[in-house]
Design a protein around this motif. Structure first.
Motif, PDB file in Angstrom:
ATOM      1  N   THR A 186       0.652  -1.502   0.116  1.00 47.50           N
ATOM      2  CA  THR A 186      -0.019  -0.130  -0.091  1.00 47.50           C
ATOM      3  C   THR A 186       0.689   1.112  -0.021  1.00 47.50           C
ATOM      4  OG1 THR A 186      -0.035  -0.077   2.509  1.00 47.50           O
ATOM      5  CG2 THR A 186      -1.896  -1.040   1.395  1.00 47.50           C
ATOM      6  N   HIS A 187       2.108   1.109   0.289  1.00 46.06           N
ATOM      7  CA  HIS A 187       3.123   2.141   0.186  1.00 46.06           C
ATOM      8  C   HIS A 187       3.472   2.818  -1.216  1.00 46.06           C
ATOM      9  CE1 HIS A 187       3.716   1.748   4.339  1.00 46.06           C
ATOM     10  NE2 HIS A 187       4.022   0.605   4.168  1.00 46.06           N
ATOM     11  N   ASP A 188       3.410   1.856  -2.107  1.00 43.86           N
ATOM     12  CA  ASP A 188       3.837   2.107  -3.638  1.00 43.86           C
ATOM     13  C   ASP A 188       3.441   1.305  -4.655  1.00 43.86           C
ATOM     14  OD1 ASP A 188       5.188  -0.018  -3.297  1.00 43.86           O
ATOM     15  OD2 ASP A 188       7.371   0.854  -2.927  1.00 43.86           O
ATOM     16  N   GLY A 189       2.568   0.405  -4.225  1.00 48.08           N
ATOM     17  CA  GLY A 189       1.723  -0.524  -5.283  1.00 48.08           C
ATOM     18  C   GLY A 189       2.390  -1.452  -5.993  1.00 48.08           C
ATOM     19  N   GLU A 190       4.128  -1.723  -5.265  1.00 47.91           N
ATOM     20  CA  GLU A 190       4.800  -2.910  -5.656  1.00 47.91           C
ATOM     21  C   GLU A 190       4.036  -4.032  -5.538  1.00 47.91           C
ATOM     22  OE1 GLU A 190       9.222  -4.506  -5.137  1.00 47.91           O
ATOM     23  OE2 GLU A 190       8.474  -2.529  -4.305  1.00 47.91           O
ATOM     24  N   VAL A 191       4.081  -4.882  -6.557  1.00 49.43           N
ATOM     25  CA  VAL A 191       3.536  -6.444  -6.328  1.00 49.43           C
ATOM     26  C   VAL A 191       4.341  -7.274  -5.467  1.00 49.43           C
ATOM     27  CG1 VAL A 191       2.867  -8.346  -7.663  1.00 49.43           C
ATOM     28  CG2 VAL A 191       2.451  -6.337  -8.622  1.00 49.43           C
ATOM     29  N   CYS A 192       3.613  -7.706  -4.442  1.00 46.54           N
ATOM     30  CA  CYS A 192       4.409  -8.740  -3.221  1.00 46.54           C
ATOM     31  C   CYS A 192       4.241 -10.166  -3.716  1.00 46.54           C
ATOM     32  CB  CYS A 192       3.877  -8.588  -2.184  1.00 46.54           C
ATOM     33  SG  CYS A 192       3.635  -6.711  -1.176  1.00 46.54           S
ATOM     34  N   TRP A 193       2.965 -10.478  -4.289  1.00 43.01           N
ATOM     35  CA  TRP A 193       3.029 -11.949  -4.940  1.00 43.01           C
ATOM     36  C   TRP A 193       1.449 -11.929  -5.611  1.00 43.01           C
ATOM     37  CZ3 TRP A 193      -1.801 -13.879  -3.078  1.00 43.01           C
ATOM     38  CH2 TRP A 193      -1.888 -13.596  -1.831  1.00 43.01           C
TER      39      TRP A 193
END
Length: 457
Positions: free
Chosen positions: A210-217
Motif C-alpha cells: 500500500t506504500h507504492d503499489g509494488e506487487v508482493c505476490w
C-alpha cells in the motif's frame, strides 16, 4: 405474511460485477470508521436506523466506460462520500450532495469500479487490471500500478489454406476487460482479484504494497471469481486470507506474507457467496455454496474447521443460488437465500430461475426453517433498527426498490418498501448500502449509461 411493493423477476442473471458489494474489509493500515452495521451486530450499539425513504439529494455520475458493468460503491470518510467516477474518483458532501473534490484521471482509459480506504489513501481498482491510490485530502494520485495480466484472445476471422482450400480460424490479442473483487487491506498490503471470460488464466489474485503499489505476490487460477449472478470474493481473516478457489469445489487459507496455502477445504460445490463475518474476532465466518448449502468456518492455529449447518441436498434436481448475496446474522438467526432450480441457458451457463424463499438457521441450536416463500435477497441485507420499535430489521436493496424485512425468530413477518428511488445497480449484489455518521444511507443506482448517487434520510 405481508408483501408491500415486492419486486419479482424470474431471471436475475448478470455478469459480475460485485462487490463492494460489502464494504471492503480493512485490518490495520490506520483504517477509518466502519461504513455501516455489521451483519453480526445483534446489539443496538452502532446500528443505524432504517431510513425513512425521503431523498436528501442525488448526484449524477459518469457513465461506465471501457469495463464491465460493475457498481461504484460509495465510501464514507468523515463528512465526505467518495465514489469511483469516470476515470478516477469524486467526493461529495454527505449533508448537501455538493461535489467537493474531483480526483485526477488515472489515465487508464477505463472506469474505476472498486474502492477501499487504507489510512489516508483511497484505493481504486480499474477494469483494465490496474490499481491506483488517491490521497483522501485532495484526491491527488499517490501511486498507480498497471498489472501484467493476460491479454484477451478473440476470433479475427478465417484464412484460406492455399494447399487445401480449407477455412482456418485466426485469432488476435487485445487488452482484456476485467471484473474486480472487493479490495481487501491488511497491515500495509492490499489484495484484489481480477477475473475475465476473455483470458487464460481466468483469474489473478494480486497482493501489493500500500506504500507504492509494488506487487508482493500473485496467484493465478484457471477459473473465475465471477459467475452468472455474482461473484465469490476473498475475505481477510485473523490468520490469513480466505480465498474461494474460482470455479472449484473448495477454498483456501493463504498466507498474507507470500500467498502460500496454509490450509484448504474441499466441498461438493464451489463457494457461491463469499464469506461473511459471524463476529468481530476475524475467526468465524459463514458462506453458502453455489448449490445452496450453508457452512460455518472457524479458523484457529490448527487451520480450518468447517461445519455444514444447512443442506440443500434434500431437494431433487440441480439447485443453484439465485445470486451471491451474503448471509446475514440478525438477532441470533442466520438468514440467506434458498437455492432454486437451475437450467442451462443458451450461453452455456447454468442460470437460476425464480425466488425460492429464505432459509433461517438459529445460530445457537442449528435449527433450520424455510421462510419468506416467494421472496429473495437481491443483494446482501444490512442490519438496521426499526424507528418505531427499536427492534432489528434487515434492509435490502432490491431490483425494483429498497425494502425493509421484518424478521422474528427465523420468520419473515413483513416486507415494506422504503424507497423506489434507491434500486439495485447493475451487479451490486454484495451489499451496496452504506451509512454516514448522521444516519443518511447512500447507494449508487442505475446502469452503465446513467448512474446516480442517492442519499436517503
Amino acid at each position: 405474511m405481508k408483501f408491500d411493493g415486492l419486486s419479482r423477476r424470474d431471471l436475475f442473471s448478470t455478469l459480475f460485477l460485485l462487490s463492494l458489494c460489502v464494504p471492503s474489509c480493512v485490518s490495520g493500515c490506520g483504517s477509518h470508521e466502519d461504513q455501516g452495521a455489521s451483519s453480526f451486530n445483534d446489539s443496538l450499539d452502532g446500528v443505524p436506523y432504517c431510513p425513512k425513504g425521503k431523498i436528501r439529494w442525488t448526484a449524477e455520475l459518469d457513465a461506465i466506460q471501457g469495463s464491465f458493468a460493475q457498481p461504484s460503491i460509495p465510501v464514507v470518510v468523515g463528512s465526505l462520500v467518495y465514489v469511483p467516477n469516470g476515470g478516477g474518483v469524486a467526493a461529495y458532501d454527505v449533508e448537501t450532495g455538493r461535489r467537493k473534490l474531483i480526483g485526477e484521471s488515472a489515465q487508464f482509459g477505463v472506469s474505476g469500479i472498486r474502492s477501499a480506504v487504507c489510512g489516508e489513501l483511497l484505493l481504486i481498482a480499474f477494469g483494465n487490471g490496474a490499481l491506483a491510490a488517491y490521497r483522501l485530502d485532495d484526491l491527488s494520485i499517490a501511486w498507480r500500478a498497471k498489472f501484467d495480466l493476460a491479454e484477451a484472445v478473440v476470433f479475427a476471422g478465417y484464412r484460406i489454406d492455399d494447399a487445401t482450400g480449407e477455412q482456418i480460424p485466426e485469432y488476435s490479442r487485445k487488452p482484456a476487460l476485467w471484473n474486480v473483487t472487493d479490495i481487501l487491506v491488511h497491515d500495509d498490503r492490499a489484495f484484489v482479484g481480477f477475473s475475465s471470460f476473455q483470458t487464460d488464466p481466468g483469474s489473478y489474485l494480486i497482493c501489493t504494497s500500500t506504500h507504492d503499489g509494488e506487487v508482493c505476490w500473485t496467484r493465478e487460477y484457471p477459473g473465475r471469481f465471477c459467475f452468472n449472478g455474482g461473484a465469490s470474493c476473498p475475505q481477510v481473516a485473523q490468520a490469513g486470507l480466505l480465498v474461494p478457489v474460482p470455479e472449484s469445489c473448495g477454498f483456501e487459507l493463504l498466507s498474507f506474507e507470500d500467498g502460500s496455502a496454509l490450509d484448504q477445504f474441499d466441498m461438493d460445490a464451489p463457494v457461491g457467496t463469499g464469506f461473511a463475518a459471524l463476529d468481530s474476532s476475524g475467526e468465524s465466518f459463514m458462506f453458502q455454496t453455489r448449490s445452496g448449502d450453508l457452512h460455518v468456518v472457524e479458523i484457529s492455529g490448527e487451520g480450518l474447521d468447517v461445519s455444514k449447518v444447512y443442506s440443500a441436498a434434500e431437494h431433487e434436481g440441480q439447485m443453484l443460488l439465485p445470486n451471491s448475496a451474503l448471509p446475514a446474522l440478525c438477532a441470533g438467526w442466520i438468514y440467506c437465500n434458498a437455492s432454486v432450480e437451475a437450467h442451462m441457458g443458451d450461453d452455456g451457463f447454468l442460470h437460476s430461475q425464480g425466488a425460492g424463499g429464505l432459509i433461517a438457521v438459529e445460530r445457537e441450536s442449528g435449527r433450520a426453517i424455510r421462510s419468506g416463500e416467494g421472496y429473495r435477497f437481491d443483494s446482501t441485507p444490512v442490519v438496521v433498527r426499526d424507528r418505531e420499535t427499536d427492534g432489528l430489521l434487515l434492509l435490502c436493496l432490491q431490483e425494483g426498490c429498497l425494502q425493509s424485512v421484518n424478521v422474528d425468530g427465523g420468520i419473515v413477518e413483513s416486507v415494506k418498501t422504503v424507497s423506489e428511488e434507491a434500486v439495485l445497480s447493475m451487479d451490486g449484489i454484495n451489499g451496496p448500502c452504506v451509512f454516514a455518521g448522521d444516519g443518511v444511507m447512500l447507494c449508487v443506482a442505475g446502469d452503465t449509461a446513467r448512474r446516480i448517487l442517492v442519499a436517503l434520510d
